[in-house]
Design a protein around this motif. Structure first.
Motif, short mmCIF file in Angstrom:
data_model
loop_
_atom_site.label_atom_id
_atom_site.label_comp_id
_atom_site.label_asym_id
_atom_site.label_seq_id
_atom_site.Cartn_x
_atom_site.Cartn_y
_atom_site.Cartn_z
N GLY A 148 0.70 -1.21 -0.15
CA GLY A 148 0.06 -0.11 -0.13
C GLY A 148 0.96 1.26 0.02
O GLY A 148 1.85 1.21 -0.15
N PRO A 149 0.22 2.27 0.13
CA PRO A 149 0.89 3.71 0.40
C PRO A 149 1.59 4.00 1.51
O PRO A 149 0.78 3.72 2.75
CB PRO A 149 -0.18 4.58 -0.15
N TYR A 150 2.57 4.56 1.70
CA TYR A 150 3.04 4.90 3.08
C TYR A 150 3.94 6.18 2.93
O TYR A 150 4.20 6.76 2.03
CB TYR A 150 4.17 3.86 3.55
N LEU A 151 3.94 6.85 4.16
CA LEU A 151 4.93 7.70 4.31
C LEU A 151 6.21 7.29 4.82
O LEU A 151 6.15 6.50 5.49
CB LEU A 151 4.47 8.82 5.36
N GLU A 152 7.34 8.14 4.50
CA GLU A 152 8.47 7.66 4.82
C GLU A 152 9.48 8.84 5.27
O GLU A 152 9.30 9.95 4.63
CB GLU A 152 9.20 6.65 3.83
N ASP A 153 10.11 8.62 6.50
CA ASP A 153 11.07 9.45 6.71
C ASP A 153 12.09 9.99 5.66
O ASP A 153 12.71 8.71 5.33
CB ASP A 153 11.91 9.52 8.23
N GLY A 154 12.47 10.94 5.39
CA GLY A 154 13.52 11.48 4.40
C GLY A 154 12.99 11.07 3.03
O GLY A 154 14.13 11.12 2.02
N VAL A 155 12.02 10.65 2.73
CA VAL A 155 11.53 10.43 1.25
C VAL A 155 10.33 11.25 0.99
O VAL A 155 9.36 11.34 1.41
CB VAL A 155 11.14 8.96 1.13
N PRO A 156 10.67 11.93 -0.13
CA PRO A 156 9.46 13.13 -0.37
C PRO A 156 8.20 12.21 -0.73
O PRO A 156 8.15 11.36 -1.38
CB PRO A 156 9.98 13.75 -1.81
N THR A 157 7.17 12.86 -0.15
CA THR A 157 5.60 12.21 -0.54
C THR A 157 5.25 12.68 -1.84
O THR A 157 5.18 14.06 -2.05
CB THR A 157 4.94 12.78 0.64
N ALA A 174 -9.69 8.78 11.61
CA ALA A 174 -8.78 7.63 12.22
C ALA A 174 -8.13 6.96 10.91
O ALA A 174 -7.42 6.04 11.18
CB ALA A 174 -9.68 6.46 12.77
N TRP A 175 -8.45 7.38 9.83
CA TRP A 175 -7.67 6.94 8.71
C TRP A 175 -6.47 7.83 8.37
O TRP A 175 -6.26 8.85 8.92
CB TRP A 175 -8.95 6.70 7.22
N GLY A 176 -5.74 7.27 7.44
CA GLY A 176 -4.83 8.12 6.69
C GLY A 176 -3.46 7.40 6.30
O GLY A 176 -3.44 6.14 6.84
N LEU A 177 -2.83 7.77 5.65
CA LEU A 177 -1.43 7.24 5.30
C LEU A 177 -0.62 6.92 6.53
O LEU A 177 -0.20 7.91 7.09
CB LEU A 177 -0.47 7.73 4.15
N ARG A 178 0.22 5.71 6.72
CA ARG A 178 0.88 5.52 7.75
C ARG A 178 2.31 5.73 7.46
O ARG A 178 2.74 5.28 6.49
CB ARG A 178 0.52 4.27 8.31
N ARG A 179 2.99 6.17 8.55
CA ARG A 179 4.47 6.26 8.51
C ARG A 179 5.04 4.89 8.65
O ARG A 179 4.80 4.21 9.46
CB ARG A 179 4.99 7.34 9.62
N ARG A 180 5.79 4.63 7.47
CA ARG A 180 6.51 3.43 7.62
C ARG A 180 7.33 3.15 9.05
O ARG A 180 7.43 1.86 9.38
CB ARG A 180 7.59 3.04 6.39
N GLU A 181 7.98 4.00 9.36
CA GLU A 181 8.34 3.90 10.77
C GLU A 181 7.74 3.61 11.85
O GLU A 181 8.19 2.66 12.78
CB GLU A 181 9.48 5.16 11.10
N ASP A 182 6.69 4.14 11.71
CA ASP A 182 5.47 3.75 12.80
C ASP A 182 5.33 2.33 12.73
O ASP A 182 4.97 1.50 13.73
CB ASP A 182 4.42 4.63 12.93
N VAL A 183 4.82 1.97 11.73
CA VAL A 183 4.29 0.49 11.26
C VAL A 183 5.59 -0.45 11.82
O VAL A 183 5.41 -1.62 12.20
CB VAL A 183 4.08 0.39 9.82
N ALA A 184 7.03 -0.17 11.39
CA ALA A 184 7.89 -0.96 11.99
C ALA A 184 7.81 -0.91 13.39
O ALA A 184 8.45 -2.10 14.03
CB ALA A 184 9.31 -0.32 11.37
N ALA A 185 7.76 -0.04 14.06
CA ALA A 185 7.70 0.29 15.73
C ALA A 185 6.72 -0.81 15.95
O ALA A 185 7.02 -1.80 17.17
CB ALA A 185 7.35 1.60 16.27
#
Length: 216
Positions: A148-157, A174-185
């Motif tokens: 799916g789509p993600y937000l990523e630190d250091g990567v332009p959206t 409650a919806w929205g694109l998730r930061r990959r780093e939050d998902v990894a946590a």
């Protein structure tokens, strides 16, 4: 006269996005997975993915699921259209439940747990539920794949993902694109680690998660 109970006579739900991305996703799965195994699809939606994957990976047995049964007829219809015998009937699965298969003893294990396009249209608790449940049901050496789509630190959206995120949050806070780093946590709390990141068409990511390898 056609049989109305025959799934092949039912007009299934159709997702243009699933139609576009099913082949690229299947190509990555074919390249990364062994010839056979057991797969659990969490949140099967229309059923287009599991029907396509059943044909693309014939050595795999697929178990589609969704949190409510109103989409089961669509899933069954897509599977019937694909003419595959390696996809089981869909089951209900609440990703946030402590027991995903309370009626099965012992609980099943899968070589692959697959989930596409759920995290951004579900409450954040579903991410924790997905990670914890996958960790419980992965066989040794098994993998969780999220797409799916993600937000990523250091990567332009991309502008498309930025607009998509805004539209999701406007529809449901409650919806929205998730930061990959939050998902990894969340994955780390369940004992899973990101092993592979694959950039996919239309600014999506395919992420492969596996158990943390403990050093002896």
């Amino acid at each position: 006269m056609s049989d109305p109970a025959d799934p092949s006579n039912f007009e299934p739900a159709f997702s243009p996005a699933a139609e576009r991305n099913r082949a690229p996703i299947a190509a990555v799965l074919r390249a990364r997975l062994p010839a056979q195994g057991r797969a659990l699809e969490v949140s099967s939606g229309t059923g287009q993915h599991v029907a396509w994957f059943g044909a693309a990976l014939p050595g795999w047995h697929w178990q589609p699921t969704d949190w409510q049964d109103r989409g089961f007829a669509s899933i069954a219809a897509w599977v019937a259209r694909a003419g595959v015998a390696n996809v089981a009937p869909p089951r209900r699965l609440d990703v946030t439940a402590q027991a995903w298969f309370p009626d099965l003893d012992p609980p099943p294990r899968f070589d692959l747990v697959y989930n596409a396009n759920m995290l951004h249209i579900a409450p954040w608790a579903c991410c924790a539920g997905l990670m914890a449940g996958a960790a419980r049901h992965l066989a040794p050496g098994g993998r969780l794949v999220t797409y799916g789509p993600y937000l990523e630190d250091g990567v332009p959206t991309s502008e498309g993902n930025r607009a998509f995120d805004a539209s999701l949050r406007a529809e449901n806070p409650a919806w929205g694109l998730r930061r990959r780093e939050d998902v990894a946590a969340e994955a780390a709390r369940a004992g899973l680690v990101l092993a592979e990141r694959h950039a996919m068409p239309a600014n999506n990511l395919l992420l492969v998660w596996q158990r943390v390898i403990e050093k002896s």
